[in-house]
Design a protein around this motif. Sequence first.
Motif, short mmCIF file in Angstrom:
data_model
loop_
_atom_site.label_atom_id
_atom_site.label_comp_id
_atom_site.label_asym_id
_atom_site.label_seq_id
_atom_site.Cartn_x
_atom_site.Cartn_y
_atom_site.Cartn_z
N ALA A 75 97.51 59.73 30.60
CA ALA A 75 97.47 61.20 30.74
C ALA A 75 98.88 61.76 30.84
O ALA A 75 99.23 62.75 30.20
CB ALA A 75 96.67 61.57 31.99
N SER A 76 99.69 61.11 31.65
CA SER A 76 101.06 61.57 31.83
C SER A 76 101.82 61.52 30.50
O SER A 76 102.61 62.42 30.18
CB SER A 76 101.73 60.69 32.90
N ARG A 77 101.52 60.51 29.69
CA ARG A 77 102.22 60.39 28.40
C ARG A 77 101.73 61.44 27.39
O ARG A 77 102.54 62.07 26.73
CB ARG A 77 102.06 58.96 27.86
N VAL A 78 100.42 61.66 27.30
CA VAL A 78 99.96 62.67 26.33
C VAL A 78 100.33 64.08 26.77
O VAL A 78 100.48 64.98 25.95
CB VAL A 78 98.44 62.62 26.03
N SER A 79 100.53 64.24 28.10
CA SER A 79 100.84 65.59 28.60
C SER A 79 102.26 66.03 28.24
O SER A 79 102.62 67.18 28.47
CB SER A 79 100.64 65.65 30.11
N THR A 80 103.05 65.14 27.65
CA THR A 80 104.40 65.53 27.22
C THR A 80 104.36 66.12 25.80
O THR A 80 105.36 66.63 25.30
CB THR A 80 105.37 64.32 27.19
N ASP A 112 89.96 71.19 37.57
CA ASP A 112 90.94 70.13 37.75
C ASP A 112 91.58 69.88 36.38
O ASP A 112 91.02 69.17 35.55
CB ASP A 112 90.18 68.89 38.26
N THR A 113 92.74 70.48 36.13
CA THR A 113 93.33 70.35 34.78
C THR A 113 93.88 68.94 34.54
O THR A 113 94.01 68.51 33.40
CB THR A 113 94.44 71.39 34.53
N GLY A 114 94.22 68.23 35.64
CA GLY A 114 94.66 66.83 35.49
C GLY A 114 93.56 66.02 34.83
O GLY A 114 93.83 65.14 34.00
N ALA A 115 92.30 66.31 35.19
CA ALA A 115 91.17 65.58 34.60
C ALA A 115 91.11 65.82 33.09
O ALA A 115 90.68 64.95 32.33
CB ALA A 115 89.86 66.01 35.26
N VAL A 127 94.67 55.07 33.06
CA VAL A 127 94.35 56.38 32.46
C VAL A 127 95.33 57.44 32.97
O VAL A 127 95.76 58.32 32.22
CB VAL A 127 92.87 56.77 32.70
N GLY A 128 95.74 57.32 34.24
CA GLY A 128 96.74 58.26 34.78
C GLY A 128 98.04 58.18 34.00
O GLY A 128 98.67 59.20 33.68
N ASP A 129 98.42 56.98 33.65
CA ASP A 129 99.64 56.77 32.89
C ASP A 129 99.50 57.35 31.47
O ASP A 129 100.38 58.02 30.96
CB ASP A 129 99.94 55.26 32.84
N ARG A 157 98.19 57.50 50.00
CA ARG A 157 96.92 58.21 49.78
C ARG A 157 96.22 57.69 48.53
O ARG A 157 95.01 57.46 48.52
CB ARG A 157 97.18 59.71 49.62
N ARG A 158 96.99 57.50 47.45
CA ARG A 158 96.39 57.02 46.20
C ARG A 158 95.87 55.59 46.37
O ARG A 158 94.79 55.24 45.89
CB ARG A 158 97.43 57.12 45.06
N TYR A 159 96.65 54.77 47.09
CA TYR A 159 96.27 53.37 47.35
C TYR A 159 94.93 53.34 48.10
O TYR A 159 94.00 52.61 47.73
CB TYR A 159 97.38 52.71 48.17
O1 DC Z 1 96.84 65.53 38.59
P1 DC Z 1 96.58 64.24 37.81
O2 DC Z 1 97.27 63.04 38.40
O3 DC Z 1 95.13 64.00 37.60
O4 DC Z 1 97.24 64.50 36.36
C1 DC Z 1 97.28 63.52 35.37
C2 DC Z 1 98.50 63.73 34.49
O5 DC Z 1 98.33 64.93 33.72
C3 DC Z 1 99.82 63.90 35.25
O6 DC Z 1 100.68 62.80 35.04
C4 DC Z 1 100.47 65.14 34.68
C5 DC Z 1 99.51 65.70 33.70
N1 DC Z 1 99.19 67.10 33.95
C6 DC Z 1 99.96 68.06 33.33
O7 DC Z 1 100.94 67.74 32.67
N2 DC Z 1 99.63 69.37 33.47
C7 DC Z 1 98.59 69.75 34.21
N3 DC Z 1 98.29 71.05 34.31
C8 DC Z 1 97.80 68.77 34.87
C9 DC Z 1 98.13 67.45 34.73
#
Ligand code: DC
Length: 225
Positions: free
Chosen positions: A101-106, A33-36, A97-99, A158-160
């Motif tokens: 993650a989305s910010r650091v993923s940029t 799970d790369t999102g994790a 944490v989702g937010d 679904r998330r809710y």
């Molecule tokens: O799938 P998720 O909601 O757990 O992912 C969290 C955040 O990580 C999502 O906003 C986008 C980012 N992400 C990414 O940029 N690249 C990936 N391969 C996986 C997640």
Amino acid sequence: MKKIIVAIDGLSSCGKSTMAKQLAKQVGYIYVDTGAMYRAVGLFGLQNGIISKNSIDENLLSQKISAIKIYFKNIDGIQHTFLNDVDIESQIRTLEVGDAASRVSTIGFVRRALVAQQQAMGAEKGIVMDGRDIGTVVFPAAELKIFVTASAQVRAQRRYDELLQKGEHSDFAEVLKNITERDKRDSSRAESPLRQATDAILLDNSNLTKEEQIELVKKWFKEKI
Ligand code: DC
């Protein structure tokens, strides 16, 4: 039997992790799970004063990134995410944490560090990996690529429900806003934006049950092996 790489990409909360996990279990593959992993970096940033409401200290994060160790461990059949040897599974599924993650993923150096780890995890194949850039950047030569989508309303519901199940009471409008904001950021960022790979199969699961979905995916998997 030939081992392959299955790359599953898609928008937030489209059910790709559930599907990826199910497939990996049924075919005896490793699941990642790369999102994790991005969530772990987000949590690290929040815990270490690197991420605040309006800014990220990229300089500090770049100094610390090589000291962030992320791995997965199966505990009673459930995959747990570890950050520097601490089980953070129960902390990373929140909206905050989702937010983060989305910010650091940029950030380019964050992506490069995590992509290198993901490629190493899949070197032996026999892996199902889900995320946003698996079929386009991490494994552009993956044998099976699936791009999952569903309407924002369906995904927010679904998330809710998922949050509610964990005892976290949230406001539906807030969840929907969080999802549409993340969709926008994930799809419009300069670094590896979310895109359907040209050779990926499109799967819209708005009107599919989990059972129908896994049957479809298993059929595609069998065709590839
Ligand atoms: O799938 P998720 O909601 O757990 O992912 C969290 C955040 O990580 C999502 O906003 C986008 C980012 N992400 C990414 O940029 N690249 C990936 N391969 C996986 C997640």
